[in-house]
Design a protein around this motif. Structure first.
Motif, PDB file in Angstrom:
ATOM      1  N   UNK A  76      24.117  28.025  28.519  1.00 27.28           N
ATOM      2  CA  UNK A  76      24.897  26.785  28.598  1.00 27.28           C
ATOM      3  C   UNK A  76      26.398  27.066  28.710  1.00 27.28           C
ATOM      4  N   UNK A  77      26.739  27.975  29.619  1.00 30.72           N
ATOM      5  CA  UNK A  77      28.144  28.322  29.796  1.00 30.72           C
ATOM      6  C   UNK A  77      28.436  28.683  31.234  1.00 30.72           C
ATOM      7  N   UNK A  78      29.691  28.954  31.503  1.00 27.62           N
ATOM      8  CA  UNK A  78      30.110  29.368  32.835  1.00 27.62           C
ATOM      9  C   UNK A  78      29.559  30.755  33.134  1.00 27.62           C
ATOM     10  N   UNK A  79      29.729  31.200  34.373  1.00 21.35           N
ATOM     11  CA  UNK A  79      29.198  32.506  34.760  1.00 21.35           C
ATOM     12  C   UNK A  79      29.795  33.647  33.926  1.00 21.35           C
ATOM     13  N   UNK A  80      31.124  33.731  33.768  1.00 21.89           N
ATOM     14  CA  UNK A  80      31.648  34.820  32.939  1.00 21.89           C
ATOM     15  C   UNK A  80      31.164  34.756  31.481  1.00 21.89           C
ATOM     16  N   UNK A  81      31.109  33.550  30.933  1.00 22.12           N
ATOM     17  CA  UNK A  81      30.657  33.399  29.554  1.00 22.12           C
ATOM     18  C   UNK A  81      29.177  33.744  29.413  1.00 22.12           C
ATOM     19  N   UNK A  82      28.379  33.353  30.407  1.00 27.40           N
ATOM     20  CA  UNK A  82      26.947  33.658  30.363  1.00 27.40           C
ATOM     21  C   UNK A  82      26.710  35.164  30.379  1.00 27.40           C
ATOM     22  N   UNK A  83      27.405  35.873  31.236  1.00 28.70           N
ATOM     23  CA  UNK A  83      27.227  37.325  31.295  1.00 28.70           C
ATOM     24  C   UNK A  83      27.811  38.012  30.060  1.00 28.70           C
ATOM     25  N   UNK A  84      28.877  37.445  29.514  1.00 30.23           N
ATOM     26  CA  UNK A  84      29.446  38.013  28.289  1.00 30.23           C
ATOM     27  C   UNK A  84      28.482  37.853  27.120  1.00 30.23           C
ATOM     28  N   UNK A  85      27.796  36.710  27.053  1.00 29.03           N
ATOM     29  CA  UNK A  85      26.810  36.499  26.000  1.00 29.03           C
ATOM     30  C   UNK A  85      25.592  37.408  26.189  1.00 29.03           C
TER      31      UNK A  85
ATOM     32  N   UNK B   5      28.364  42.391  26.253  1.00 30.31           N
ATOM     33  CA  UNK B   5      29.833  42.317  26.138  1.00 30.31           C
ATOM     34  C   UNK B   5      30.551  42.892  27.355  1.00 30.31           C
ATOM     35  N   UNK B   6      30.035  43.986  27.916  1.00 30.25           N
ATOM     36  CA  UNK B   6      30.714  44.648  29.033  1.00 30.25           C
ATOM     37  C   UNK B   6      30.330  44.104  30.407  1.00 30.25           C
ATOM     38  N   UNK B   7      29.495  43.082  30.468  1.00 30.60           N
ATOM     39  CA  UNK B   7      29.068  42.568  31.774  1.00 30.60           C
ATOM     40  C   UNK B   7      29.774  41.273  32.174  1.00 30.60           C
ATOM     41  N   UNK B   8      30.834  40.910  31.487  1.00 37.35           N
ATOM     42  CA  UNK B   8      31.574  39.686  31.824  1.00 37.35           C
ATOM     43  C   UNK B   8      32.164  39.757  33.227  1.00 37.35           C
ATOM     44  N   UNK B   9      32.507  40.950  33.700  1.00 40.13           N
ATOM     45  CA  UNK B   9      33.115  41.109  35.021  1.00 40.13           C
ATOM     46  C   UNK B   9      32.180  40.636  36.133  1.00 40.13           C
ATOM     47  N   UNK B  10      30.873  40.693  35.931  1.00 41.30           N
ATOM     48  CA  UNK B  10      29.931  40.218  36.951  1.00 41.30           C
ATOM     49  C   UNK B  10      30.117  38.718  37.157  1.00 41.30           C
ATOM     50  N   UNK B  11      30.297  37.982  36.075  1.00 41.86           N
ATOM     51  CA  UNK B  11      30.546  36.546  36.177  1.00 41.86           C
ATOM     52  C   UNK B  11      31.857  36.242  36.879  1.00 41.86           C
ATOM     53  N   UNK B  12      32.904  37.028  36.562  1.00 34.80           N
ATOM     54  CA  UNK B  12      34.190  36.810  37.242  1.00 34.80           C
ATOM     55  C   UNK B  12      34.089  37.172  38.720  1.00 34.80           C
ATOM     56  N   UNK B  13      33.280  38.158  39.048  1.00 34.62           N
ATOM     57  CA  UNK B  13      33.058  38.503  40.456  1.00 34.62           C
ATOM     58  C   UNK B  13      32.402  37.336  41.192  1.00 34.62           C
ATOM     59  N   UNK B  14      31.453  36.680  40.544  1.00 30.57           N
ATOM     60  CA  UNK B  14      30.806  35.513  41.146  1.00 30.57           C
ATOM     61  C   UNK B  14      31.802  34.371  41.345  1.00 30.57           C
ATOM     62  N   UNK B  15      32.671  34.168  40.362  1.00 27.35           N
ATOM     63  CA  UNK B  15      33.691  33.110  40.475  1.00 27.35           C
ATOM     64  C   UNK B  15      34.640  33.409  41.636  1.00 27.35           C
ATOM     65  N   UNK B  16      35.093  34.653  41.760  1.00 30.28           N
ATOM     66  CA  UNK B  16      36.012  35.025  42.840  1.00 30.28           C
ATOM     67  C   UNK B  16      35.324  34.960  44.207  1.00 30.28           C
ATOM     68  N   UNK B  17      34.042  35.283  44.254  1.00 31.85           N
ATOM     69  CA  UNK B  17      33.301  35.158  45.515  1.00 31.85           C
ATOM     70  C   UNK B  17      33.248  33.703  45.954  1.00 31.85           C
ATOM     71  N   UNK B  18      32.959  32.816  45.014  1.00 31.24           N
ATOM     72  CA  UNK B  18      32.947  31.389  45.331  1.00 31.24           C
ATOM     73  C   UNK B  18      34.309  30.889  45.780  1.00 31.24           C
ATOM     74  N   UNK B  19      35.371  31.364  45.137  1.00 30.18           N
ATOM     75  CA  UNK B  19      36.724  30.977  45.530  1.00 30.18           C
ATOM     76  C   UNK B  19      37.044  31.462  46.944  1.00 30.18           C
TER      77      UNK B  19
END
Length: 121
Positions: free
Chosen positions: A68-77, A80-94
């Motif tokens: 129940x969170x954004x992509x970076x938060x979901x991967x962080x949950x 801990x070290x996989x939050x960057x995958x969520x940020x990569x998805x956000x930047x790809x969408x941007x």
């Protein structure tokens, strides 16, 4: 704070399809199929679509639903070290959104010129 949810299933499905089906699949894919042997190219495409694409989409939906969170938060949950995958998805969408906005800008420019000057540009 309450989390926003989709108003209806059809709205979610249309948003998902609009996100998945891009200009490349509509404009470029038939051209590539024609130049590379027609139907023979379609078979590996459909196999990859069903084996890889749908599996990853279902994994993404399950991860988002369970955390129940954004992509970076979901991967962080998840780890801990996989939050960057969520940020990569956000930047790809941007990046994809920026590309489509430039295409829409060109279309609006040509539509404006068509309406202003008619077919005799």
């Amino acid at each position: 704070m309450a989390r926003e949810l989709w108003g209806s299933n059809i709205g979610f499905i249309l948003a998902t399809v609009g996100s998945a089906v891009g200009l490349g699949n509509i404009w470029r894919f038939p051209y590539i199929v024609y130049n590379n042997g027609g139907g023979a190219f379609l078979i590996p495409y459909l196999v990859a679509l069903f084996c890889v694409g749908i599996s990853i989409m279902l994994l993404e939906f399950a991860l988002g639903h369970s955390t129940k969170g954004s992509a970076p938060l979901a991967f962080k949950r998840l780890h801990e070290k996989s939050e960057w995958i969520g940020w990569f998805a956000v930047m790809s969408g941007f990046t994809i959104t920026t590309y489509y906005m430039s295409i829409i800008g060109w279309c609006m420019y040509y539509l404006y010129n068509l309406l202003l000057n008619g077919f005799y540009y």
